[in-house]
Design a protein around this motif. Structure first.
Motif: not given
Length: 350
Positions: A214-238
């Protein structure tokens, strides 16, 4: 002293104290209970017993206000008060209906709903699904992965992208696509007010219900959230960037519960934590592991676990065919006991 309490508890205590002050003012009395002698202490206890109808948190609000103001604890040595509370609780019955757990069959139903019927954009559906499985497998409280309005600590406490780590053979890798393990860092929680933090991990499940997939699919659609510009924001966002709220997660869980024949009162955001704990208990038969993994500090976690039918198969037959002998020895098998019995009989004889 107030900083010792969580923000939610402080708000509850402040409301309880305001109510106590209003009640006492209406009675023309001081809100303070100094208890200087026995007669005064009895009068104070009567006041608390009468106030107990608004139940325990209000009483603790009164207690904490006294402590902050430098008075002694007004709830100490109040036997009649605690007996009254126990009687009220028994008389009123359970305050809320016990929540049912989300079970794997319900998760499969939710997976199909999100994929085919929810009419959500795929970039949103993958986030909801990853949040559901992460909460289930890691036994998360809603406050640990969903942002809460009106809680200043909530933004920092919930899972951020930097708190979720893909690993392979025990070492961090850039992508969940290559990972065989998922590690999360829980920064703080209801039972971790000092924010010491806790680390938990899971390996690939090899099934359709897999938090790493499930996390693999999330990272594929939102790569910046795991390791990138958005990694210090809440992970589960629309996809819009707005954090998923508890009410929105509750909607999906309620729909799944109704489809499984449950009522709205039987399912809630906490049902994922209850379901994960129950599933872990069933497959490991290890109460201590479930308790430690879920970070419970007391035996209250027993109330979260639901039993299953299967472990009882064959038990009644074994009970019926039992041929065990009792460990209690025969009366005369112990020489000392036999001698004592004979002496007693001799003394009682005419």
């Amino acid at each position: 002293m107030l900083q010792k309490l969580s923000e939610g508890t402080r708000a509850g205590y402040e409301g309880g104290w305001r109510l106590w002050v209003a009640v006492r003012q209406a009675q023309g009395l001081s809100p303070w209970l100094p208890g200087r002698d026995r007669e005064e202490r009895l009068a104070d206890e009567e006041a608390l017993i009468n106030f107990a109808g608004t139940i325990k948190q209000k009483l603790f609000a009164v207690r904490y206000a006294h402590l902050v103001a430098g008075y002694s604890d007004p709830l100490l040595h109040r036997g009649r008060l605690w007996s009254t509370l126990a009687g009220l609780k028994r008389w009123q019955g359970p305050e809320t209906k016990r929540k049912k757990p989300v079970i794997p069959a319900m998760l499969e139903w939710l997976r199909a709903l999100l994929q085919h019927e929810a009419k959500l954009p795929e970039e949103d559906a993958v986030v909801i699904w990853a949040a559901i499985l992460t909460a289930f497998f890691f036994l998360l409280r809603a406050s640990e992965y969903l942002l809460q309005d009106g809680r200043s600590w909530s933004f920092e406490r919930v899972l951020h992208g930097e708190d979720v780590e893909p690993r392979k053979a025990g070492k961090r890798v850039p992508s969940f696509q290559d990972a065989d393990e998922m590690v999360i860092y829980i920064k703080g929680s209801k039972t971790d007010q000092l924010n010491v933090g806790t680390v938990r991990n899971h390996y690939r499940a090899g099934t359709t219900l897999c938090p790493i997939a499930a996390m693999e699919r999330l990272q594929a659609h939102h790569p910046q959230r795991i390791e990138g510009a958005e990694e210090r924001l809440p992970l589960f966002r629309w996809a819009s960037g707005t954090p998923i709220r508890r009410a929105e997660m509750q909607h999906f869980l309620t729909v799944a519960g109704l489809a499984a024949g449950l009522s709205r009162e039987e399912i809630g955001s906490h049902s994922l934590r209850i379901g994960g704990a129950t599933a872990m208990y069933h497959v490991t038969e290890d109460l201590s592991r479930a308790r430690r993994f879920g970070r419970w500090q007391s035996d209250a976690f027993h109330g979260y676990l639901w039993e299953s039918h299967e472990p009882m198969k064959g038990i009644s037959g074994k009970m019926a065919r039992g041929t065990s002998s009792l460990t209690n020895p025969a009366k005369d098998s112990n020489p000392r006991r036999a001698a004592a019995g004979a002496e007693g009989a001799r003394r009682e004889s005419p």
